[in-house]
Design an enzyme around this catalytic site. Structure first.
Site, PDB file in Angstrom:
ATOM      1  CG  ASP A 182      -0.352   0.110   2.518  1.00  0.00           C
ATOM      2  OD1 ASP A 182       0.892   0.212   2.583  1.00  0.00           O
ATOM      3  OD2 ASP A 182      -1.080   0.101   3.531  1.00  0.00           O
ATOM      4  CE  LYS A 198      -7.838  -3.485  -3.843  1.00  0.00           C
ATOM      5  NZ  LYS A 198      -8.797  -4.467  -4.286  1.00  0.00           N
ATOM      6  CB  SER A 252      11.985  -8.366  13.672  1.00  0.00           C
ATOM      7  OG  SER A 252      12.954  -7.438  14.108  1.00  0.00           O
ATOM      8  CE1 TYR A 308       8.692  -3.931  12.772  1.00  0.00           C
ATOM      9  CE2 TYR A 308      10.508  -4.332  14.288  1.00  0.00           C
ATOM     10  CZ  TYR A 308       9.935  -4.476  13.044  1.00  0.00           C
ATOM     11  OH  TYR A 308      10.598  -5.188  12.071  1.00  0.00           O
ATOM     12  CE  LYS A 356       7.886  -7.505  11.681  1.00  0.00           C
ATOM     13  NZ  LYS A 356       7.519  -7.961  10.332  1.00  0.00           N
ATOM     14  CG  ASN A 371      20.882  -4.186  13.054  1.00  0.00           C
ATOM     15  OD1 ASN A 371      20.825  -5.080  13.897  1.00  0.00           O
ATOM     16  ND2 ASN A 371      20.546  -2.948  13.320  1.00  0.00           N
ATOM     17  CE  LYS A 385      13.258   0.424   6.644  1.00  0.00           C
ATOM     18  NZ  LYS A 385      13.822  -0.855   7.144  1.00  0.00           N
ATOM     19  CE1 TYR A 442      20.993   2.206  20.973  1.00  0.00           C
ATOM     20  CE2 TYR A 442      23.196   1.336  21.422  1.00  0.00           C
ATOM     21  CZ  TYR A 442      22.268   1.882  20.538  1.00  0.00           C
ATOM     22  OH  TYR A 442      22.617   2.080  19.225  1.00  0.00           O
TER      23      TYR A 442
HETATM   24  N1  NAD Z   1      15.291  -3.870   7.425  1.00  0.00           N
HETATM   25  C1  NAD Z   1      15.585  -4.525   8.534  1.00  0.00           C
HETATM   26  O1  NAD Z   1      16.687  -4.386   9.099  1.00  0.00           O
HETATM   27  C2  NAD Z   1      14.580  -5.471   9.150  1.00  0.00           C
HETATM   28  C3  NAD Z   1      14.904  -6.095  10.355  1.00  0.00           C
HETATM   29  C4  NAD Z   1      13.982  -6.966  10.935  1.00  0.00           C
HETATM   30  C5  NAD Z   1      12.766  -7.222  10.303  1.00  0.00           C
HETATM   31  N2  NAD Z   1      12.463  -6.584   9.150  1.00  0.00           N
HETATM   32  C6  NAD Z   1      11.170  -6.898   8.522  1.00  0.00           C
HETATM   33  O2  NAD Z   1      11.348  -7.127   7.135  1.00  0.00           O
HETATM   34  C7  NAD Z   1      10.206  -6.684   6.414  1.00  0.00           C
HETATM   35  C8  NAD Z   1      10.630  -5.705   5.332  1.00  0.00           C
HETATM   36  O3  NAD Z   1      11.204  -4.560   5.969  1.00  0.00           O
HETATM   37  P1  NAD Z   1      11.937  -3.423   5.142  1.00  0.00           P
HETATM   38  O4  NAD Z   1      13.180  -3.079   5.867  1.00  0.00           O
HETATM   39  O5  NAD Z   1      12.006  -3.814   3.717  1.00  0.00           O
HETATM   40  O6  NAD Z   1      10.942  -2.194   5.357  1.00  0.00           O
HETATM   41  P2  NAD Z   1      10.082  -1.316   4.337  1.00  0.00           P
HETATM   42  O7  NAD Z   1       9.361  -0.341   5.182  1.00  0.00           O
HETATM   43  O8  NAD Z   1      10.952  -0.799   3.269  1.00  0.00           O
HETATM   44  O9  NAD Z   1       9.078  -2.387   3.719  1.00  0.00           O
HETATM   45  C9  NAD Z   1       7.797  -2.672   4.209  1.00  0.00           C
HETATM   46  C10 NAD Z   1       6.825  -2.573   3.049  1.00  0.00           C
HETATM   47  O10 NAD Z   1       5.533  -2.994   3.487  1.00  0.00           O
HETATM   48  C11 NAD Z   1       4.558  -2.069   3.018  1.00  0.00           C
HETATM   49  N3  NAD Z   1       3.432  -2.138   3.971  1.00  0.00           N
HETATM   50  C12 NAD Z   1       3.460  -1.847   5.289  1.00  0.00           C
HETATM   51  N4  NAD Z   1       2.279  -2.139   5.851  1.00  0.00           N
HETATM   52  C13 NAD Z   1       1.485  -2.602   4.845  1.00  0.00           C
HETATM   53  C14 NAD Z   1       0.145  -3.079   4.795  1.00  0.00           C
HETATM   54  N5  NAD Z   1      -0.625  -3.140   5.892  1.00  0.00           N
HETATM   55  N6  NAD Z   1      -0.358  -3.458   3.605  1.00  0.00           N
HETATM   56  C15 NAD Z   1       0.391  -3.428   2.482  1.00  0.00           C
HETATM   57  N7  NAD Z   1       1.682  -3.005   2.470  1.00  0.00           N
HETATM   58  C16 NAD Z   1       2.214  -2.597   3.649  1.00  0.00           C
HETATM   59  C17 NAD Z   1       5.268  -0.732   2.982  1.00  0.00           C
HETATM   60  O11 NAD Z   1       4.666   0.190   2.111  1.00  0.00           O
HETATM   61  C18 NAD Z   1       6.666  -1.147   2.524  1.00  0.00           C
HETATM   62  O12 NAD Z   1       6.774  -1.141   1.127  1.00  0.00           O
HETATM   63  C19 NAD Z   1       9.251  -6.090   7.436  1.00  0.00           C
HETATM   64  O13 NAD Z   1       8.309  -7.064   7.795  1.00  0.00           O
HETATM   65  C20 NAD Z   1      10.163  -5.757   8.609  1.00  0.00           C
HETATM   66  O14 NAD Z   1       9.466  -5.744   9.832  1.00  0.00           O
HETATM   67  C21 NAD Z   1      13.339  -5.723   8.563  1.00  0.00           C
END
Ligand code: NAD
Length: 328
Positions: A54, A73, A136, A159, A163, A189, A198, A289
């Site tokens: 979305d 969506k 996560s 958050y 998870k 990370n 982001k 921390y």
């Molecule tokens: N980047 C990291 O270091 C990290 C670490 C731990 C977990 N994660 C998990 O990995 C996944 C991807 O994270 P990312 O870093 O790519 O973040 P991101 O914010 O770039 O990606 C999340 C995507 O989900 C979409 N989104 C959010 N809620 C939505 C909903 N209800 N319906 C439809 N789309 C929705 C957002 O628009 C975005 O494109 C996430 O689940 C995040 O919690 C990421």
């Protein structure tokens, strides 16, 4: 006959996993999701890939070059049955999530993250479509040291709590059917291409590289000795795809398996960018921390055959080269 080693068993499981021809990726316009989508497209050019996102934090620019379908969506509110009718997928990667850990609206975080996953589970349930979902390392909380999948969850913010609920739901649904694979990848990370959208929640590697490139001194908390498991997005994507071949449902740490300090990181960035910016230290305002995160990779190695390809040095170099290529 000699007993099969775990790695041989993992390889056999992977081989017996049918090539997916119809793939659904939620959160596919986001950082990890778009890297996953573009890798899947390169690995399975014949497959139909559908993204649901979305765009609340994702960006269309991440999907430039994508040849598939995009449904804009909210997964926590959309009706999957009316969207897809009788259409079924061979695999679902569920990454859609609020990813801003500083968003403290408890109802919104829990509603959107948990109900989104529940909708995906209910949609996948009749055909038992295999699901890989994003968990996560935040579920481990601020406990310092090496994190193993069996450690008890200790979420320090809402958050992380959401998870933990995803992991609980995955376990409950999987317990009802041993034939259905629901696999969590517990990212540490993650850093790399396509994370700029982001903003503040982007990785420290992104932020520090931008400070250095702008001619400023990189700024970190005193004294830069805190340890992090930084994983390059290409390795995160690799383990996410491997997770589809997991022997059964479960959760898999997805990190580099190395804990490195912020001081190390700045040294590597300076070396890679050809700069000599001095580090500016400032007081850490957080009372609680996390001083050390590190993924125990034993389960991922044994059951998925995962081995990270990128050290921090190699990942930063690849990333900085990619950023440079985007400037042209
Ligand atoms: N980047 C990291 O270091 C990290 C670490 C731990 C977990 N994660 C998990 O990995 C996944 C991807 O994270 P990312 O870093 O790519 O973040 P991101 O914010 O770039 O990606 C999340 C995507 O989900 C979409 N989104 C959010 N809620 C939505 C909903 N209800 N319906 C439809 N789309 C929705 C957002 O628009 C975005 O494109 C996430 O689940 C995040 O919690 C990421």
């Amino acid at each position: 006959m000699a007993k099969k080693t775990a790695a041989e068993k993992a390889a056999k499981t992977k081989k017996s996993t049918k090539k997916p021809s119809n793939i659904l990726v939620t959160g596919g316009a986001g950082f990890i999701g778009s890297n996953l989508v573009l890798t899947l497209q390169a690995q399975h050019p014949e497959a139909g890939i559908t993204v649901i996102d979305d765009f609340r934090s994702g960006d269309f620019k991440n999907l430039i070059g994508f040849k598939g379908d995009v449904v804009a969506k909210d997964v926590s509110r959309m009706d999957f049955s009316s969207q897809f009718g009788k259409r079924r997928f061979d695999a679902i990667f569920h990454l859609a999530s609020i990813t801003d850990t500083t968003l403290h609206d408890q109802k919104q975080q829990v509603h959107d993250n948990v109900e989104g996953f529940r909708n995906v589970l209910e949609f996948a349930r009749p055909a038992k479509t295999p699901i890989v979902y994003a968990s996560s390392a935040a579920t481990y909380g601020i406990v310092s040291g090496v994190n193993t999948e069996s450690d008890p969850p200790l979420p320090a913010n809402v958050y992380a709590f959401s998870k933990v609920v995803l992991d609980n739901l995955a376990r409950m649904y999987a317990a009802r059917s041993r034939a259905w694979k629901i696999v969590g990848v517990r990212y540490f990370n993650v850093y790399g291409p396509r994370e700029a959208h982001k903003g503040i929640p982007a990785s420290m590697i992104w932020h520090l590289s931008q400070q250095i490139k702008a001619g400023k001194n990189p700024r970190i908390f005193k004294r830069g000795e805190q340890l992090r498991d930084f994983i390059y997005v290409k390795d995160a994507v690799k383990n996410t795809i491997l997770a589809l071949g997991a022997p059964s449902s479960g959760v898999y740490n997805t990190g580099s398996g190395q804990a490195r300090t912020f001081n190390d990181l700045i040294e590597i960035l300076n070396r890679t960018l050809g700069t000599k910016r001095a580090t500016e230290y400032f007081d850490n305002p957080h009372k609680h921390y996390q001083n050390h995160t590190e993924a125990d990779l034993a389960r991922s190695r044994k059951e998925l055959g995962y081995e990270p390809d990128y050290s921090l040095e190699k990942g930063v170099e690849d990333y900085m080269n990619w950023l440079k290529s985007q400037e042209r």
